[in-house]
Design an enzyme around this catalytic site. Structure first.
Site, PDB file in Angstrom:
ATOM      1  N   GLN A 238       0.817  -1.201   0.000  1.00 32.60           N
ATOM      2  CA  GLN A 238       0.000   0.000   0.000  1.00 32.60           C
ATOM      3  C   GLN A 238       0.869   1.278   0.000  1.00 32.60           C
ATOM      4  OE1 GLN A 238      -3.409   0.269   0.060  1.00 32.60           O
ATOM      5  NE2 GLN A 238      -3.612  -1.953  -0.086  1.00 32.60           N
ATOM      6  N   HIS A 245       1.937   7.694  -7.742  1.00 26.81           N
ATOM      7  CA  HIS A 245       3.261   8.295  -7.804  1.00 26.81           C
ATOM      8  C   HIS A 245       4.310   7.193  -7.871  1.00 26.81           C
ATOM      9  CE1 HIS A 245       2.258   7.621  -3.563  1.00 26.81           C
ATOM     10  NE2 HIS A 245       3.554   7.530  -3.316  1.00 26.81           N
ATOM     11  N   VAL A 246       5.470   7.548  -8.379  1.00 28.35           N
ATOM     12  CA  VAL A 246       6.591   6.621  -8.522  1.00 28.35           C
ATOM     13  C   VAL A 246       7.791   7.175  -7.764  1.00 28.35           C
ATOM     14  CG1 VAL A 246       8.171   5.484 -10.139  1.00 28.35           C
ATOM     15  CG2 VAL A 246       5.776   5.873 -10.805  1.00 28.35           C
TER      16      VAL A 246
END
Length: 314
Positions: A238, A245-246
């Site tokens: 999670q 987003h990365v």
């Protein structure tokens, strides 16, 4: 000037230690700080982490910077000492991250906690996790919206693709000190608000994911000279917040808690999995079971742990 000037920080009212991390040399504190423009105080989570030693000053650490030392122990060719370095305005001693005003959710998130391994099937995602994500008020990710719409951190943006469907922007993550290249840490944030987590990714998102991989490599090469194979790009599940987003870190940056197995999923692997998908129907990320650790303070901990008995894991 930041609203957290030294005078403001000195008004911190300490309550307790939420966590201590001997690996990153950090303490996370709970207390109160003044609310700007008022006489009131509000809860604050403050993380204080010792900064890394700078390689460009290595030549002078022992000969100029070391003010005093104390022997710990010595045997044969090995010696251990404590040392105290001279203060310097060029090399800060600590990095301070502040969440203020901090909610009870923030306090739980940053508190030390026991974890349990859970197995999230697609059915459990639909029954437990999806409603949990949908229940979050927009205010929880308002800080993300502020970045995306240019209200905050405009000067930090390293790359921007404005496409509402496949666009994103890249900027330094708050965990990076902006100095130490070996601990480089960036984040790419999507403009597409419908992608809340890995579960929402489909084959249609491959252009965005490949662009992130390509453009970040170019930016880092142009700005810092880091070449092919120097970056680790991953996605949390999670995640700490439900807006896609990365994470991008220097491949030599070891010991990050966020790179644990079961939490960090390599961007390259996600691209490869989606490439194996058919052109229509649920994606493999929507059909698979995810196994990961949940802290006891996480909002999903109790319902997901209880659900494991139904699956026969406990």
């Amino acid at each position: 000037m930041s609203r957290y000037e030294l005078a403001t920080l000195k008004q911190f009212q300490f309550e307790r230690v939420l966590n201590e991390d001997p690996i990153t040399h950090a303490l996370t504190l709970l207390g109160k700080l003044p609310v700007q423009g008022t006489s009131e105080y509000a809860g604050a989570v403050v993380r204080i982490e010792k900064t890394a030693l700078q390689a460009d000053s290595a030549e002078h650490i022992l000969t100029r910077s070391l003010e005093s030392s104390q022997l710990i122990e010595g045997t044969d060719i090995y010696t251990w000492l404590f040392g105290w370095l001279a203060s310097s305005s060029d090399s800060p001693d600590v990095k301070i991250n502040i969440v203020h005003p901090a909610t009870e959710v923030h306090i739980r998130k940053y508190s030390r906690q026991e974890v349990a391994i859970v197995h999230e099937t697609p059915a459990l995602y639909d029954r437990i996790v999806r409603p949990y994500i949908a229940a979050f008020p927009p205010s929880r990710t308002q800080w993300v919206e502020n970045i995306l719409n240019g209200t905050s951190e405009v000067e930090k943006v390293l790359y921007r693709d404005p496409s509402p469907e496949h666009g994103y922007l890249v900027l330094p993550d708050m965990k990076w000190d902006l100095i130490t290249l070996s601990s480089l840490y960036l984040v790419a944030i999507a403009f597409n608000r419908s992608i809340r987590s890995l579960r929402d990714l489909t084959k249609s998102h491959l252009p965005m994911l490949k662009s992130i991989r390509r453009e970040i490599a170019r930016v880092v090469k142009d700005r810092w000279g880091l070449g092919q194979g120097s970056l680790r790009m991953f996605i949390h599940y999670q995640p700490s917040y439900y807006h896609f987003h990365v994470h991008i870190v220097n491949a030599n940056h070891y010991g990050l808690p966020g790179m644990s197995a079961g939490q960090a999923h390599l961007l390259d692997d996600m691209i490869s999995l989606l490439e194996c998908d058919p052109d229509d129907g649920p994606s493999i990320l929507q059909r698979m079971t995810f196994t990961y650790a949940l802290g006891e303070q996480h909002g999903l901990y109790e319902p997901m742990k209880a659900a494991q008995q139904e699956l026969g894991y406990y």
